[in-house]
Motif scaffolding. Structure first.
Motif, PDB file in Angstrom:
ATOM      1  N   ASN A   8       0.816  -1.204   0.000  1.00 42.62           N
ATOM      2  CA  ASN A   8       0.000   0.000   0.000  1.00 42.62           C
ATOM      3  C   ASN A   8       0.858   1.265   0.000  1.00 42.62           C
ATOM      4  N   TYR A   9       0.374   2.279  -0.720  1.00 40.07           N
ATOM      5  CA  TYR A   9       1.036   3.583  -0.750  1.00 40.07           C
ATOM      6  C   TYR A   9       0.002   4.664  -0.502  1.00 40.07           C
ATOM      7  N   LYS A  10       0.416   5.719   0.139  1.00 40.04           N
ATOM      8  CA  LYS A  10      -0.480   6.838   0.383  1.00 40.04           C
ATOM      9  C   LYS A  10       0.316   8.133   0.401  1.00 40.04           C
ATOM     10  N   ASP A  11      -0.376   9.224   0.083  1.00 42.76           N
ATOM     11  CA  ASP A  11       0.290  10.521   0.107  1.00 42.76           C
ATOM     12  C   ASP A  11       0.399  11.022   1.547  1.00 42.76           C
ATOM     13  N   GLU A  12       1.069  12.156   1.725  1.00 47.14           N
ATOM     14  CA  GLU A  12       1.304  12.673   3.070  1.00 47.14           C
ATOM     15  C   GLU A  12       0.026  13.107   3.773  1.00 47.14           C
ATOM     16  N   HIS A  13      -1.050  13.361   2.997  1.00 47.39           N
ATOM     17  CA  HIS A  13      -2.329  13.752   3.589  1.00 47.39           C
ATOM     18  C   HIS A  13      -3.252  12.549   3.790  1.00 47.39           C
ATOM     19  N   GLU A  14      -2.810  11.393   3.350  1.00 47.69           N
ATOM     20  CA  GLU A  14      -3.607  10.164   3.416  1.00 47.69           C
ATOM     21  C   GLU A  14      -4.948  10.339   2.704  1.00 47.69           C
ATOM     22  N   MET A  15      -4.872  10.968   1.526  1.00 49.10           N
ATOM     23  CA  MET A  15      -6.059  11.170   0.703  1.00 49.10           C
ATOM     24  C   MET A  15      -5.985  10.404  -0.611  1.00 49.10           C
ATOM     25  N   TRP A  16      -4.778  10.050  -1.034  1.00 45.54           N
ATOM     26  CA  TRP A  16      -4.571   9.280  -2.265  1.00 45.54           C
ATOM     27  C   TRP A  16      -3.883   7.967  -1.917  1.00 45.54           C
ATOM     28  N   PHE A  17      -4.401   6.875  -2.459  1.00 44.50           N
ATOM     29  CA  PHE A  17      -3.890   5.554  -2.109  1.00 44.50           C
ATOM     30  C   PHE A  17      -3.616   4.726  -3.360  1.00 44.50           C
ATOM     31  N   LYS A  25      -0.949  18.501  -8.449  1.00 47.34           N
ATOM     32  CA  LYS A  25      -2.249  18.206  -9.057  1.00 47.34           C
ATOM     33  C   LYS A  25      -3.172  17.519  -8.056  1.00 47.34           C
ATOM     34  N   SER A  26      -2.655  16.536  -7.347  1.00 43.27           N
ATOM     35  CA  SER A  26      -3.477  15.796  -6.386  1.00 43.27           C
ATOM     36  C   SER A  26      -3.963  16.700  -5.255  1.00 43.27           C
ATOM     37  N   GLU A  27      -3.110  17.610  -4.802  1.00 42.15           N
ATOM     38  CA  GLU A  27      -3.491  18.527  -3.732  1.00 42.15           C
ATOM     39  C   GLU A  27      -4.520  19.548  -4.213  1.00 42.15           C
ATOM     40  N   THR A  28      -4.403  19.963  -5.466  1.00 46.01           N
ATOM     41  CA  THR A  28      -5.373  20.900  -6.036  1.00 46.01           C
ATOM     42  C   THR A  28      -6.752  20.285  -6.090  1.00 46.01           C
ATOM     43  N   ILE A  29      -6.819  19.031  -6.502  1.00 45.97           N
ATOM     44  CA  ILE A  29      -8.104  18.326  -6.594  1.00 45.97           C
ATOM     45  C   ILE A  29      -8.767  18.236  -5.229  1.00 45.97           C
ATOM     46  N   ILE A  30      -7.988  17.999  -4.203  1.00 48.63           N
ATOM     47  CA  ILE A  30      -8.530  17.874  -2.850  1.00 48.63           C
ATOM     48  C   ILE A  30      -8.938  19.223  -2.271  1.00 48.63           C
ATOM     49  N   ALA A  31      -8.092  20.222  -2.461  1.00 45.93           N
ATOM     50  CA  ALA A  31      -8.262  21.493  -1.752  1.00 45.93           C
ATOM     51  C   ALA A  31      -9.195  22.476  -2.449  1.00 45.93           C
ATOM     52  N   VAL A  60     -13.963  17.476   4.923  1.00 47.78           N
ATOM     53  CA  VAL A  60     -12.999  16.384   4.791  1.00 47.78           C
ATOM     54  C   VAL A  60     -11.651  16.832   5.331  1.00 47.78           C
ATOM     55  N   THR A  61     -11.014  15.956   6.075  1.00 45.53           N
ATOM     56  CA  THR A  61      -9.707  16.245   6.656  1.00 45.53           C
ATOM     57  C   THR A  61      -8.742  15.122   6.323  1.00 45.53           C
ATOM     58  N   ALA A  62      -7.483  15.303   6.690  1.00 43.21           N
ATOM     59  CA  ALA A  62      -6.442  14.316   6.403  1.00 43.21           C
ATOM     60  C   ALA A  62      -6.873  12.923   6.864  1.00 43.21           C
ATOM     61  N   GLY A  63      -6.467  11.943   6.087  1.00 41.73           N
ATOM     62  CA  GLY A  63      -6.866  10.571   6.388  1.00 41.73           C
ATOM     63  C   GLY A  63      -8.156  10.190   5.707  1.00 41.73           C
ATOM     64  N   GLU A 103     -23.934  18.596  18.449  1.00 41.08           N
ATOM     65  CA  GLU A 103     -24.506  17.300  18.812  1.00 41.08           C
ATOM     66  C   GLU A 103     -23.747  16.146  18.156  1.00 41.08           C
ATOM     67  N   ILE A 104     -23.340  16.335  16.903  1.00 44.35           N
ATOM     68  CA  ILE A 104     -22.711  15.243  16.163  1.00 44.35           C
ATOM     69  C   ILE A 104     -21.225  15.133  16.483  1.00 44.35           C
ATOM     70  N   GLY A 105     -20.572  16.291  16.688  1.00 37.05           N
ATOM     71  CA  GLY A 105     -19.145  16.257  16.970  1.00 37.05           C
ATOM     72  C   GLY A 105     -18.342  15.957  15.719  1.00 37.05           C
ATOM     73  N   ASP A 106     -17.104  15.521  15.909  1.00 35.77           N
ATOM     74  CA  ASP A 106     -16.190  15.297  14.797  1.00 35.77           C
ATOM     75  C   ASP A 106     -15.970  13.821  14.516  1.00 35.77           C
ATOM     76  N   VAL A 107     -16.945  12.987  14.801  1.00 33.06           N
ATOM     77  CA  VAL A 107     -16.815  11.556  14.540  1.00 33.06           C
ATOM     78  C   VAL A 107     -16.911  11.320  13.031  1.00 33.06           C
ATOM     79  N   PRO A 108     -15.880  10.735  12.414  1.00 28.27           N
ATOM     80  CA  PRO A 108     -15.917  10.510  10.965  1.00 28.27           C
ATOM     81  C   PRO A 108     -17.083   9.619  10.563  1.00 28.27           C
ATOM     82  N   LEU A 109     -17.676   9.953   9.429  1.00 31.79           N
ATOM     83  CA  LEU A 109     -18.768   9.149   8.900  1.00 31.79           C
ATOM     84  C   LEU A 109     -18.217   7.905   8.221  1.00 31.79           C
ATOM     85  N   ARG A 110     -18.875   6.785   8.441  1.00 29.24           N
ATOM     86  CA  ARG A 110     -18.510   5.572   7.727  1.00 29.24           C
ATOM     87  C   ARG A 110     -18.864   5.746   6.256  1.00 29.24           C
TER      88      ARG A 110
END
Length: 281
Positions: free
Chosen positions: A93-102, A189-195, A240-243, A254-261
């Motif tokens: 497995n490979y991922k970028d430093e933001h853990e957004m591309w795998f 390019k990958s960071e532009t798409i995300i940000a 959306v945040t890193a990872g 009420e919901i907080g920062d719990v990531p959605l499945r």
């Protein structure tokens, strides 16, 4: 087919045709694949990331082609091993430093004390001949970009591209050196798409008649024929945040920062409000 078996014959033929054609559910990955970063259309990659459309099903024939590709990989690995060389790291497995591309590698070849990234692809006859004539970077830029991403994040100096012609079983080999500049451009390019909070420009002549657009899963959304799918990723309240962690900001106290499945992200909810970027499409 006269006689007692004719009815049975027609029944089984009809059954086989029905069962081997049509659509099956598409197994969404939920992440940005490094295998797609070389696509010429950044907007398409944004639509992929936001699950905007085209995620519902896949043709059974295409699934058989994918399976053929996996079988080819096994065949080549066995040939290499029979020659006495070591192959390891399959599906690393490979991922970028933001853990957004795998990404997931086909493996690595150890030859004379040096390791080479392996990338193996099947081609039809027309594609294979173009590869022989022009090389992989020119004829298959997405494959080239995929290898550069893997080599960059895996810190490998070179890779070996192996192609198989499905028409006559011919093989093509190409040594691919790592390019630091190309890798850096891909990262930007990958960071532009995300940000980006806006949709990137369309490619070509900005019409649905452009060749690549005609065969794109997102053509109807991109050219305002349909609204994007209603899900958390196309929603104004999503964050959306890193990872690759997606959270909902609606009623955050009420919901907080719990990531959605991922299944929750695809389902969305009644509070859905389209993100501003999709109002500009």
């Amino acid at each position: 087919m006269d006689g007692i078996y004719s009815g049975d014959y027609m029944n089984i033929i009809d059954f086989l045709k029905k069962e081997t054609s049509g659509q099956v559910p598409n197994a969404d990955r939920g992440y940005n694949g490094m295998s797609t970063i070389g696509d010429s259309c950044g907007r398409k990659l944004q639509y992929n990331m936001y699950l905007a459309s085209g995620e519902g099903s896949i043709d059974k024939r295409i699934m058989r082609l994918f399976n053929d590709g996996h079988k080819f990989e096994d065949t080549i690995i066995n040939i290499i091993k029979d020659m006495g060389y070591e192959v390891y790291g399959r599906q690393d497995n490979y991922k970028d430093e933001h853990e957004m591309w795998f990404g997931h590698s086909d493996g690595f070849l150890s030859y004379q004390g040096r390791s080479y990234l392996l990338e193996m692809k099947t081609h039809n006859d027309k594609s294979f001949k173009a590869l022989q004539k022009s090389g992989m970077k020119a004829s298959k830029p997405t494959h080239y970009a995929q290898m550069q991403m893997y080599m960059g994040y895996g810190e490998y100096e070179s890779g070996l591209y192996i192609a198989y012609n499905k028409n006559d079983s011919d093989l093509y080999f190409e040594l691919v050196p790592f390019s630091e500049k190309f890798f850096t451009d891909l990262k930007i390019k990958s960071e532009t798409i995300i940000a980006s909070d806006k949709l990137l420009p369309r490619i070509g002549n900005n019409t649905a008649s452009w060749f690549e657009c005609k065969f794109c899963d997102h053509i109807n959304v991109c050219f305002n024929r349909e609204l994007p799918d209603k899900n958390c990723r196309t929603c104004h309240w999503a964050e959306v945040t890193a990872g690759n962690k997606w959270t909902c900001t609606y009623g955050r106290t009420e919901i907080g920062d719990v990531p959605l499945r991922f299944e929750e992200q695809k389902a969305g909810c009644d509070n859905h409000l389209y993100s501003g970027m999709f109002n500009e499409a």
